[in-house]
Design an enzyme around this catalytic site. Structure first.
Site, PDB file in Angstrom:
ATOM      1  N   THR A  31      -5.953   0.181   0.860  1.00 32.94           N
ATOM      2  CA  THR A  31      -5.700  -0.013   2.518  1.00 32.94           C
ATOM      3  C   THR A  31      -5.291  -1.071   2.424  1.00 32.94           C
ATOM      4  OG1 THR A  31      -6.936  -0.664   4.414  1.00 32.94           O
ATOM      5  CG2 THR A  31      -8.321  -0.708   2.143  1.00 32.94           C
TER       6      THR A  31
ATOM      7  N   TYR B   7     -15.193  -4.295   2.442  1.00 31.72           N
ATOM      8  CA  TYR B   7     -14.734  -2.837   2.171  1.00 31.72           C
ATOM      9  C   TYR B   7     -13.174  -3.385   1.797  1.00 31.72           C
ATOM     10  CZ  TYR B   7     -11.574   1.099   3.403  1.00 31.72           C
ATOM     11  OH  TYR B   7     -10.599   1.615   2.737  1.00 31.72           O
TER      12      TYR B   7
HETATM   13  N1  UFG Z   1     -11.384   0.860  18.555  1.00 33.83           N
HETATM   14  C1  UFG Z   1     -12.541   0.687  19.499  1.00 33.83           C
HETATM   15  N2  UFG Z   1     -12.734   1.705  20.216  1.00 33.83           N
HETATM   16  C2  UFG Z   1     -13.854   2.752  19.200  1.00 33.83           C
HETATM   17  C3  UFG Z   1     -13.118   2.513  18.023  1.00 33.83           C
HETATM   18  C4  UFG Z   1     -12.103   2.016  17.169  1.00 33.83           C
HETATM   19  O1  UFG Z   1     -11.581  -0.051  20.623  1.00 33.83           O
HETATM   20  O2  UFG Z   1     -14.368   3.548  19.844  1.00 33.83           O
HETATM   21  C5  UFG Z   1     -11.253  -0.373  18.187  1.00 33.83           C
HETATM   22  C6  UFG Z   1     -10.782  -1.036  17.010  1.00 33.83           C
HETATM   23  O3  UFG Z   1     -11.951  -2.414  17.502  1.00 33.83           O
HETATM   24  C7  UFG Z   1     -10.003  -1.143  15.996  1.00 33.83           C
HETATM   25  C8  UFG Z   1      -9.151  -0.226  16.152  1.00 33.83           C
HETATM   26  O4  UFG Z   1      -9.702   1.082  17.901  1.00 33.83           O
HETATM   27  O5  UFG Z   1      -9.314  -2.384  16.638  1.00 33.83           O
HETATM   28  C9  UFG Z   1      -8.431   0.509  15.495  1.00 33.83           C
HETATM   29  O6  UFG Z   1      -9.947   1.098  14.617  1.00 33.83           O
HETATM   30  P1  UFG Z   1     -10.568   2.852  13.535  1.00 33.83           P
HETATM   31  O7  UFG Z   1     -11.446   2.651  14.003  1.00 33.83           O
HETATM   32  O8  UFG Z   1     -10.133   3.851  14.200  1.00 33.83           O
HETATM   33  O9  UFG Z   1      -9.712   1.745  12.132  1.00 33.83           O
HETATM   34  P2  UFG Z   1      -9.958   0.611  11.300  1.00 33.83           P
HETATM   35  O10 UFG Z   1      -8.567   0.041  11.936  1.00 33.83           O
HETATM   36  O11 UFG Z   1     -11.163  -0.133  12.038  1.00 33.83           O
HETATM   37  O12 UFG Z   1     -10.203   1.008  10.274  1.00 33.83           O
HETATM   38  C10 UFG Z   1      -8.404   2.271   9.923  1.00 33.83           C
HETATM   39  C11 UFG Z   1      -9.518   3.207   8.721  1.00 33.83           C
HETATM   40  C12 UFG Z   1      -9.737   1.644   7.380  1.00 33.83           C
HETATM   41  C13 UFG Z   1      -8.413   0.835   6.712  1.00 33.83           C
HETATM   42  C14 UFG Z   1      -7.881   0.764   8.100  1.00 33.83           C
HETATM   43  C15 UFG Z   1      -6.410   0.025   7.977  1.00 33.83           C
HETATM   44  O13 UFG Z   1     -10.791   3.773   8.879  1.00 33.83           O
HETATM   45  O14 UFG Z   1     -10.188   2.332   6.490  1.00 33.83           O
HETATM   46  O15 UFG Z   1      -7.790   1.518   9.191  1.00 33.83           O
HETATM   47  O16 UFG Z   1      -5.762  -0.226   9.038  1.00 33.83           O
HETATM   48  F1  UFG Z   1      -8.943   0.621   6.277  1.00 33.83           F
END
Ligand code: UFG
Length: 337
Positions: A127, A151
């Site tokens: 990741t 993680y």
């Molecule tokens: N976000 C919101 N509202 C939501 C969901 C997400 O504002 O309802 C924001 C988060 O704060 C973040 C962005 O959108 O800034 C992306 O969030 P995601 O939850 O879609 O994805 P993440 O970046 O947290 O994580 C994903 C995978 C991980 C991986 C990561 C690598 O879930 O396993 O990408 O960049 F490690």
């Protein structure tokens, strides 16, 4: 090749299984079905028979060493793909024990049985979280890996274990450091569906459909042009293709070793830009409100994926955010129908 796909009923895993079958490989899926779906497996297996392939599904947990031993007693494999792990950044901050235990013990179990069975081709779902809050952007693989969440820490530790396994046991392994996997296979039937859903694109689309309260945007005070987090959204089938290429590379490689590759599109989009793209695709407004920052979120994660291009011959086939969102939207509407 006969490929063990641990976590093959999950979002990325099920796309992988379909891709393996299309490419003429035989998948054996091992999944505890905690977040995987039986319908996704059924969809992913479709068309195997016509190709003379008999895919197999075994329900079980990588945390159960005995179940893994039985699996390896009953099947022969040429390679292992390890997708079986929790992968929610913020959940890992709240429940570190769950993440360290699940990721480390699961991976160690799998490596132990694979080593005993003399299977030396191993592909690990890593990741972008291993980089923490990166100091270089876009991020190259040799940038400092300094995770900021359990993680990220646990996943980085598995990469270190893989390196040590190369030395000690002659393992050939690849870690694919995914950025934000998104979208759905246009053939239909497969897509992203988590309960509860935490990922941005499905949450944006659910808010549009009125299936959830307005979207919460976690933080608008980040050091980015519009104050919201920037991520690199990479098409799920492109992620799966990277595994196929890694599989070919490992199969043709005689020397032991470990290599990590970034799998990202190389372009970053803020949360507000993702919302705007979803509005273009759907022709509808996203109801939203600003909320507090979410634990563990770095402001910006964008991949430099040159290494995967050069060494694996990988390049994203669907690099356009609107088109990625369109595939997710089609999937969501097909589930609602
Ligand atoms: N976000 C919101 N509202 C939501 C969901 C997400 O504002 O309802 C924001 C988060 O704060 C973040 C962005 O959108 O800034 C992306 O969030 P995601 O939850 O879609 O994805 P993440 O970046 O947290 O994580 C994903 C995978 C991980 C991986 C990561 C690598 O879930 O396993 O990408 O960049 F490690």
């Amino acid at each position: 090749m006969r490929v063990l796909v641990c976590g093959g009923a999950g979002y990325i895993g099920s796309h992988m299984v379909r891709r393996l079958i299309r490419a003429g490989h035989t998948p054996v899926v091992f999944d505890n079905m905690s977040t995987g779906h039986a319908w996704a497996l059924k969809e992913a297996f479709m068309g195997a028979e016509e190709k003379g392939i008999t895919p197999v599904a075994v329900e079980g947990d990588v945390l159960n060493l005995q179940a893994l031993e039985t699996l390896f007693d009953n099947h022969e494999f040429d390679a292992v793909m390890h997708f079986s792990a929790r992968s929610l950044v913020s959940e890992s901050v709240e429940k570190p024990e769950l993440y360290y235990h699940g990721i480390l013990v699961g991976s160690l179990n799998l490596l132990a049985v694979a080593n005993r069975a003399k299977i030396d081709n191993f592909i690990f779902s890593s990741t972008a979280s291993v980089y923490g809050t990166p100091e270089c952007m876009p991020i190259e693989e040799n940038c400092l890996t300094k995770p900021i969440t359990p993680y990220g820490h646990a996943t980085k530790m598995v990469e270190m274990i893989l390196e040590d396994y190369a030395q000690a046991h002659g393992l050939k392994s690849v870690a694919l450091r995914y950025f934000n996997a998104a979208g759905a296979d246009p053939e239909g039937g497969l897509g992203e569906l988590h309960e509860p859903e935490t990922h941005l694109i499905p949450n944006v689309l659910r808010a549009i459909l009125g299936q959830t309260p307005p979207l919460e945007i976690f933080g608008n005070d980040y050091p980015t042009p519009d104050g919201t987090c920037i991520r690199d959204y990479v098409y799920v089938n492109d992620v799966a293709d990277a595994h196929l290429l890694a599989l070919e590379k490992l199969a043709g490689q005689s020397e032991r070793g470990f290599t990590a590759y970034n799998i990202g599109s190389g372009r970053g989009f803020s949360v507000l830009e993702v919302m705007a793209a979803a509005e273009r695709v759907t022709g509808q407004w996203v109801p939203y409100k600003f909320a507090h920052r979410r634990a563990g979120d770095p402001p910006v994660l964008v991949a430099a994926a040159e290494k995967a291009r050069k060494e694996l011959g990988w390049s994203p086939q669907l690099p356009i955010l609107d088109e990625i969102i369109r595939t997710a939207w089609n999937f969501m509407n097909s589930r609602a129908a």
